[in-house]
Design a protein around this motif. Structure first.
Motif, PDB file in Angstrom:
ATOM      1  N   ALA A 122       0.820  -1.214   0.000  1.00 48.90           N
ATOM      2  CA  ALA A 122       0.000   0.000   0.000  1.00 48.90           C
ATOM      3  C   ALA A 122       0.856   1.268   0.000  1.00 48.90           C
ATOM      4  CB  ALA A 122      -0.918   0.004   1.225  1.00 48.90           C
ATOM      5  N   LEU A 123       2.174   1.115  -0.121  1.00 49.19           N
ATOM      6  CA  LEU A 123       3.076   2.255  -0.025  1.00 49.19           C
ATOM      7  C   LEU A 123       3.642   2.668  -1.376  1.00 49.19           C
ATOM      8  CD1 LEU A 123       5.234   1.366   3.122  1.00 49.19           C
ATOM      9  CD2 LEU A 123       3.055   2.597   3.019  1.00 49.19           C
ATOM     10  N   ARG A 124       3.786   3.980  -1.531  1.00 47.39           N
ATOM     11  CA  ARG A 124       4.598   4.537  -2.622  1.00 47.39           C
ATOM     12  C   ARG A 124       5.911   5.014  -1.998  1.00 47.39           C
ATOM     13  NH1 ARG A 124       3.697   8.998  -4.679  1.00 47.39           N
ATOM     14  NH2 ARG A 124       2.498   9.850  -2.942  1.00 47.39           N
ATOM     15  N   GLY A 125       7.034   4.676  -2.620  1.00 43.90           N
ATOM     16  CA  GLY A 125       8.313   5.099  -2.093  1.00 43.90           C
ATOM     17  C   GLY A 125       8.795   4.172  -1.002  1.00 43.90           C
ATOM     18  N   GLN A 126       9.475   4.743   0.010  1.00 40.39           N
ATOM     19  CA  GLN A 126      10.041   3.909   1.062  1.00 40.39           C
ATOM     20  C   GLN A 126      10.111   4.679   2.374  1.00 40.39           C
ATOM     21  OE1 GLN A 126      14.196   2.938   0.460  1.00 40.39           O
ATOM     22  NE2 GLN A 126      14.733   4.999  -0.180  1.00 40.39           N
ATOM     23  N   VAL A 127      10.066   3.908   3.463  1.00 42.68           N
ATOM     24  CA  VAL A 127      10.356   4.470   4.776  1.00 42.68           C
ATOM     25  C   VAL A 127      11.674   3.876   5.231  1.00 42.68           C
ATOM     26  CG1 VAL A 127       8.955   2.696   5.936  1.00 42.68           C
ATOM     27  CG2 VAL A 127       9.598   4.790   7.147  1.00 42.68           C
ATOM     28  N   VAL A 128      12.561   4.728   5.722  1.00 42.36           N
ATOM     29  CA  VAL A 128      13.871   4.308   6.207  1.00 42.36           C
ATOM     30  C   VAL A 128      13.965   4.656   7.690  1.00 42.36           C
ATOM     31  CG1 VAL A 128      16.369   4.583   5.978  1.00 42.36           C
ATOM     32  CG2 VAL A 128      14.914   4.693   3.945  1.00 42.36           C
ATOM     33  N   ILE A 129      14.397   3.677   8.486  1.00 42.51           N
ATOM     34  CA  ILE A 129      14.663   3.905   9.906  1.00 42.51           C
ATOM     35  C   ILE A 129      16.168   4.057  10.077  1.00 42.51           C
ATOM     36  CG2 ILE A 129      14.340   3.082  12.260  1.00 42.51           C
ATOM     37  CD1 ILE A 129      11.740   3.422  10.688  1.00 42.51           C
ATOM     38  N   SER A 130      16.597   5.148  10.712  1.00 38.85           N
ATOM     39  CA  SER A 130      18.025   5.313  10.985  1.00 38.85           C
ATOM     40  C   SER A 130      18.277   5.260  12.478  1.00 38.85           C
ATOM     41  CB  SER A 130      18.560   6.624  10.403  1.00 38.85           C
ATOM     42  OG  SER A 130      17.900   7.750  10.929  1.00 38.85           O
ATOM     43  N   ALA A 131      19.288   4.490  12.858  1.00 37.98           N
ATOM     44  CA  ALA A 131      19.774   4.427  14.240  1.00 37.98           C
ATOM     45  C   ALA A 131      21.135   5.117  14.233  1.00 37.98           C
ATOM     46  CB  ALA A 131      19.891   2.977  14.696  1.00 37.98           C
ATOM     47  N   THR A 132      21.166   6.370  14.657  1.00 39.09           N
ATOM     48  CA  THR A 132      22.357   7.193  14.488  1.00 39.09           C
ATOM     49  C   THR A 132      23.205   7.236  15.763  1.00 39.09           C
ATOM     50  OG1 THR A 132      20.894   9.086  14.869  1.00 39.09           O
ATOM     51  CG2 THR A 132      21.558   8.668  12.614  1.00 39.09           C
ATOM     52  N   VAL A 133      24.468   7.603  15.561  1.00 37.15           N
ATOM     53  CA  VAL A 133      25.443   7.622  16.648  1.00 37.15           C
ATOM     54  C   VAL A 133      25.794   9.062  17.030  1.00 37.15           C
ATOM     55  CG1 VAL A 133      26.407   5.405  15.913  1.00 37.15           C
ATOM     56  CG2 VAL A 133      27.412   7.528  15.047  1.00 37.15           C
ATOM     57  N   LEU A 134      26.383   9.215  18.198  1.00 40.35           N
ATOM     58  CA  LEU A 134      27.023  10.460  18.656  1.00 40.35           C
ATOM     59  C   LEU A 134      26.087  11.672  18.724  1.00 40.35           C
ATOM     60  CD1 LEU A 134      30.618  10.517  17.083  1.00 40.35           C
ATOM     61  CD2 LEU A 134      29.942   9.908  19.402  1.00 40.35           C
ATOM     62  N   GLU A 135      24.781  11.462  18.806  1.00 42.28           N
ATOM     63  CA  GLU A 135      23.884  12.619  18.880  1.00 42.28           C
ATOM     64  C   GLU A 135      24.035  13.378  20.181  1.00 42.28           C
ATOM     65  OE1 GLU A 135      20.309  14.941  19.916  1.00 42.28           O
ATOM     66  OE2 GLU A 135      21.182  13.223  20.990  1.00 42.28           O
ATOM     67  N   GLU A 136      24.335  12.678  21.258  1.00 44.83           N
ATOM     68  CA  GLU A 136      24.402  13.336  22.557  1.00 44.83           C
ATOM     69  C   GLU A 136      25.525  14.372  22.632  1.00 44.83           C
ATOM     70  OE1 GLU A 136      22.303  13.316  24.811  1.00 44.83           O
ATOM     71  OE2 GLU A 136      21.172  11.452  24.753  1.00 44.83           O
ATOM     72  N   VAL A 137      26.528  14.243  21.784  1.00 47.85           N
ATOM     73  CA  VAL A 137      27.657  15.176  21.830  1.00 47.85           C
ATOM     74  C   VAL A 137      27.705  16.126  20.635  1.00 47.85           C
ATOM     75  CG1 VAL A 137      29.106  13.743  23.299  1.00 47.85           C
ATOM     76  CG2 VAL A 137      29.165  13.387  20.828  1.00 47.85           C
ATOM     77  N   MET A 138      27.078  15.744  19.506  1.00 40.87           N
ATOM     78  CA  MET A 138      27.096  16.588  18.308  1.00 40.87           C
ATOM     79  C   MET A 138      25.798  16.378  17.525  1.00 40.87           C
ATOM     80  SD  MET A 138      31.052  16.255  16.984  1.00 40.87           S
ATOM     81  CE  MET A 138      30.935  17.578  15.788  1.00 40.87           C
ATOM     82  N   GLU A 139      24.768  17.120  17.894  1.00 39.41           N
ATOM     83  CA  GLU A 139      23.454  16.914  17.318  1.00 39.41           C
ATOM     84  C   GLU A 139      23.456  17.136  15.803  1.00 39.41           C
ATOM     85  OE1 GLU A 139      24.159  18.810  19.979  1.00 39.41           O
ATOM     86  OE2 GLU A 139      22.500  18.871  21.414  1.00 39.41           O
TER      87      GLU A 139
END
Length: 382
Positions: A122-139
């Motif tokens: 039922a979707l057009r395109g895509q959904v991407v989940i990102s699990a990112t690093v180092l956000e607590e020190v450099m947003e």
């Protein structure tokens, strides 16, 4: 496919049980990747910084929706008494306790299970989940690499909103003021120039500075966080150098040049060096991220089509819609503040739950967030 709440809780407790301070996220990234593959995600991969992405690809071409959650957490101060083991992921009284439960492994787990529940036919395109690093020190700095690779059309930041829909967020800057005097023996202070004394009128002027306000984001803030003299400790010596650090909370439209220029224009700061700190941190993969510690604020109009689509998605799964904004800085500093990608925030737990002793997320909010992410995905990519 319906959201498997029991498995979602198990996944979250596993995430919380995996210690992942900034720069030490490798094990939790591996855990997330394994769960994404088990749930049938497409194109699960890790970038050069160590951030992980996984996609759910629709059967027709269309836009890319990115849902982002960072996996690094702040530490636990020694000697602070927790009632629940901070790295165990304890389930008790309808809550998951532990460091990162609210900030923001709860949101990540809900994103993964919410996206996995969506019918990709039922979707057009895509959904991407990102699990990112180092956000607590450099947003936003690690997210920048994800954005360059994925090229999303829309972004959802999963930082805690108490299930509100945020369409803006304050930014953050680390400002240094520095004075240089002349050292002398402390038995003859008149022969020197005390750098701390030189700094005092500068601090008074900064504390009296009237800052701007925004109807959505509130007041800009200038908070003094440390004063350091050199040499330290000062054994029988008048300090020849003094540095003050300010945490500056930013509003939309404020620039690095403007913030620094505002301070330099104060008469009491004549002769005081004013700079934005340089950030440099190494990821668990060995990559080095460098950037000025200036992370812009952002705001999206409440009537923007993406805000309205996200709101419709929440309503479609039975969640009330309350618009708000982040008072702290998030990875949205890059997606919206620098890359100008339409961005909203939505996540379980209130802002005040982040970085606290006995940090927790309510199970009811966790389950609601997973439904909410699924609703947003369907509304944006239908």
């Amino acid at each position: 496919m319906s959201i498997q709440n029991e498995q979602l809780v198990h996944f979250l407790t596993s995430l919380v049980g995996e210690r992942s301070l900034s720069g030490e996220e490798g094990a939790v990234i591996e855990l997330v990747g394994h769960e994404m593959r088990r749930l049938g995600f497409d194109e699960v991969r890790v970038d050069r910084n160590g951030s992980l992405t996984g996609a759910i690809v629709g059967q027709e071409p269309g836009p890319t929706l990115l849902l982002d959650a960072h996996v690094d957490t702040v530490g636990v101060a020694p000697g602070v008494d927790w009632q629940h083991e901070p790295f165990a992921g304890t389930v008790e009284d309808g809550r998951v306790y532990g460091r990162g439960a609210a900030d923001m492994k709860g949101a990540l787990a809900a994103m993964v299970y919410g996206a996995a529940s969506v019918d990709r036919t039922a979707l057009r395109g895509q959904v991407v989940i990102s699990a990112t690093v180092l956000e607590e020190v450099m947003e936003g700095i690690a997210l920048r690499t994800v954005v360059e690779d994925i090229q999303p059309d829309f972004v959802v930041i999963g930082e805690a909103t108490d299930l509100k829909l945020n369409h803006g967020g304050r930014g953050r800057a680390e400002i240094h003021l520095e004075t240089v005097g002349r050292p002398a023996h402390s038995s003859t202070p008149h022969l020197g120039v005390n750098a701390v004394h030189l700094m005092l009128p500068a601090i008074q002027a900064v504390e009296a500075l009237e800052l701007a306000s925004d109807p959505l984001l509130g007041d800009a803030i200038m908070a003094l966080t440390d004063i350091i003299s050199d040499p330290y400790p000062g054994y029988s010596v008048i300090p020849g150098r003094c540095r003050v650090t300010y945490d500056r909370r930013l509003l939309p439209g404020e620039t690095l040049q403007g913030v620094v220029g505002e301070l330099k224009a104060l008469p009491a700061l004549a002769g005081v060096k004013v700079t934005v700190a340089d950030g440099e941190h190494t990821t668990y993969t060995g990559a080095t991220l460098r950037a000025p510690k200036f992370f812009p604020a952002w705001k999206l109009d409440a009537e923007h089509p993406f805000v309205q689509s996200a709101a419709a998605g929440l309503q479609a799964v039975g969640l009330p819609v309350a618009l708000s904004a982040y008072r702290f800085c998030t990875n949205g500093a890059h997606s919206a503040g620098q890359a100008n990608i339409p961005t909203v925030g939505f996540g379980p737990a209130p802002e005040g739950a982040a970085h606290t002793v006995d940090e927790y997320v309510e199970l009811e909010q966790l389950f609601a967030a997973a439904r909410g992410y699924a609703g947003i995905i369907k509304a944006v990519l239908a």
